[in-house]
Scaffold this motif. Structure first.
Motif, mmCIF file in Angstrom:
data_model
loop_
_atom_site.group_PDB
_atom_site.id
_atom_site.type_symbol
_atom_site.label_atom_id
_atom_site.label_comp_id
_atom_site.label_asym_id
_atom_site.label_seq_id
_atom_site.Cartn_x
_atom_site.Cartn_y
_atom_site.Cartn_z
ATOM 1 N N GLY A 1 0.811 -1.211 0.000
ATOM 2 C CA GLY A 1 0.000 0.000 0.000
ATOM 3 C C GLY A 1 0.841 1.256 0.000
ATOM 4 O O GLY A 1 0.491 2.256 -0.640
ATOM 5 N N LEU A 2 1.962 1.228 0.725
ATOM 6 C CA LEU A 2 2.856 2.382 0.747
ATOM 7 C C LEU A 2 3.412 2.645 -0.646
ATOM 8 O O LEU A 2 3.386 3.788 -1.139
ATOM 9 N N PRO B 1 14.466 6.512 -2.484
ATOM 10 C CA PRO B 1 15.206 6.256 -3.729
ATOM 11 C C PRO B 1 14.661 5.075 -4.523
ATOM 12 O O PRO B 1 14.743 5.072 -5.764
ATOM 13 N N ALA B 2 14.091 4.090 -3.832
ATOM 14 C CA ALA B 2 13.497 2.958 -4.545
ATOM 15 C C ALA B 2 12.300 3.418 -5.376
ATOM 16 O O ALA B 2 12.153 3.037 -6.550
ATOM 17 N N VAL B 3 11.442 4.244 -4.789
ATOM 18 C CA VAL B 3 10.261 4.737 -5.509
ATOM 19 C C VAL B 3 10.672 5.659 -6.654
ATOM 20 O O VAL B 3 10.070 5.638 -7.739
ATOM 21 N N GLU B 4 11.691 6.480 -6.437
ATOM 22 C CA GLU B 4 12.170 7.341 -7.518
ATOM 23 C C GLU B 4 12.645 6.492 -8.702
ATOM 24 O O GLU B 4 12.335 6.786 -9.870
ATOM 25 N N LYS B 5 13.368 5.426 -8.392
ATOM 26 C CA LYS B 5 13.862 4.538 -9.448
ATOM 27 C C LYS B 5 12.688 3.850 -10.164
ATOM 28 O O LYS B 5 12.651 3.782 -11.401
ATOM 29 N N LYS C 1 11.162 2.073 5.469
ATOM 30 C CA LYS C 1 12.046 3.113 5.979
ATOM 31 C C LYS C 1 12.280 4.173 4.897
ATOM 32 O O LYS C 1 12.791 3.874 3.813
ATOM 33 N N GLU C 2 11.919 5.408 5.233
ATOM 34 C CA GLU C 2 11.865 6.476 4.240
ATOM 35 C C GLU C 2 13.179 6.666 3.489
ATOM 36 O O GLU C 2 13.187 6.899 2.268
ATOM 37 N N GLN C 3 14.312 6.583 4.200
ATOM 38 C CA GLN C 3 15.593 6.847 3.543
ATOM 39 C C GLN C 3 15.928 5.814 2.482
ATOM 40 O O GLN C 3 16.762 6.067 1.599
ATOM 41 N N ALA D 1 20.683 -0.662 2.878
ATOM 42 C CA ALA D 1 19.345 -1.201 3.173
ATOM 43 C C ALA D 1 19.373 -2.709 3.348
ATOM 44 O O ALA D 1 20.010 -3.427 2.566
ATOM 45 N N SER D 2 18.654 -3.195 4.357
ATOM 46 C CA SER D 2 18.412 -4.630 4.510
ATOM 47 C C SER D 2 17.172 -5.000 3.698
ATOM 48 O O SER D 2 16.520 -4.139 3.084
ATOM 49 N N HIS D 3 16.841 -6.267 3.718
ATOM 50 C CA HIS D 3 15.644 -6.745 3.019
ATOM 51 C C HIS D 3 14.396 -5.985 3.484
ATOM 52 O O HIS D 3 13.648 -5.427 2.673
ATOM 53 N N VAL D 4 14.166 -5.946 4.786
ATOM 54 C CA VAL D 4 12.940 -5.360 5.332
ATOM 55 C C VAL D 4 13.003 -3.837 5.370
ATOM 56 O O VAL D 4 11.968 -3.173 5.326
#
Length: 305
Positions: free
Chosen positions: A48-49, A290-294, A284-286, A276-279
């Motif tokens: 959902g996030l 960058p994941a969402v930007e990518k 976690k915003e930081q 970043a770890s798996h979870v």
């Protein structure tokens, strides 16, 4: 804007949240993305996030609960059935294709954790999916057989398969559905299991992201289904459609994304999120930012025209 929706998958009614961008122009269909949740997760958590954040970037997005889980139909509850999970993703694509606000020729898929693997399998055999992304991708079969880090000996899954067979026999004799816990019972036990186990426990079992409908146990009849299903087997069929795999540099599961990347052909990218770890990539915003930007740039480039 978020709307509660339902749609059918193999005759089961699935519950979803449809996210539409603000300022949507009526009559102008947009590209859309189906977003699958991690194993034991629900649409109110990581999927959902990501769905909400991608909707803010102009996509119509759909996060939904898998069959047998969350608010979706299916008995027994908390069954993890890889074949059904792949079917659920395809059914979500079908649903999006019926909506006036969606261009059915511009639909992508995104999977997180277990759904990262399922999304690859769904895309491989469903050409309606124009592009696919995965975050912290996991093949549940590899995880059960080899462990999250790939170092687990064969005796573990052999024991689980024996227990699953015994559960099937017991249930055939009239016993209630047999289940096993997914997470440690206490923080102390979780910490003793190492950082990966603790991260999962903290996410699902504390106020960090815990939700009453997320599964804390699975049916034993999930085990043999999972062990026999290779979500990476057909990855080569995704090409020439593009693939983006996003993985945390500190994730013990990263070897599975690497393996999927190696099996894929055509246009593909393996993007690392440092630290970043798996979870961590769940919330976690930081790391999520960058994941969402990518992902946003990837889907914008691929779901055009």
């Amino acid at each position: 804007m978020r709307t509660d929706v339902t749609f059918l998958s193999a005759g089961l009614k699935l519950a979803g949240h449809l996210y539409t961008p603000d300022g949507e122009t009526p009559g102008v269909p947009r590209p859309a993305i189906v977003v699958g949740h991690p194993g034991t997760g629900v649409k109110e958590q990581a999927s959902g996030l990501y769905a909400r954040l991608l909707a803010e970037r102009g996509f119509v997005t759909l996060a939904f609960d898998a069959a047998h889980q969350g608010e979706s139909e299916g008995e027994p509850r908390s069954l993890e059935d890889p074949g059904q999970r792949v079917e659920d993703l395809k059914a979500a694509v079908s649903f999006l294709g019926t909506l006036d606000e969606v261009d059915p020729g511009r639909i992508g898929a995104l999977g997180i954790c277990a759904s990262g693997g399922y999304a690859l399998a769904a895309t491989a055999t469903d050409p309606r999916i124009r592009a696919v992304g995965a975050v912290s991708a996991v093949d549940m079969s590899r995880q059960f057989r080899l462990g999250a880090d790939g170092a687990q000996g064969p005796a573990v899954v052999e024991g689980m398969l024996a227990a699953a067979s015994a559960a099937r026999t017991a249930e055939a004799g009239g016993a209630e559905v047999q289940r096993f816990p997914v997470f440690p019972a206490t923080e102390e036990e979780a910490r003793a299991g190492g950082p990966h186990v603790y991260d999962g426990w903290e996410y699902y079992c504390t106020p960090r992201a815990g939700h009453p409908r997320s599964a804390k146990s699975l049916t034993w009849t999930s085990v043999d289904r999972i062990a026999a299903f290779d979500t990476f087997a057909s990855v080569a069929l995704i090409a020439p459609r593009p693939l983006l795999l996003i993985v945390g540099r500190a994730a013990v599961t990263s070897w599975m994304s690497v393996e999927a990347f190696q099996k894929a052909g055509g246009q593909k990218e393996l993007a690392w999120i440092e630290g970043a770890s798996h979870v961590d990539l769940y919330d976690k915003e930081q790391y999520v930012t960058p994941a969402v930007e990518k992902l946003g740039d990837f889907f914008a480039a691929q779901l055009t025209g």
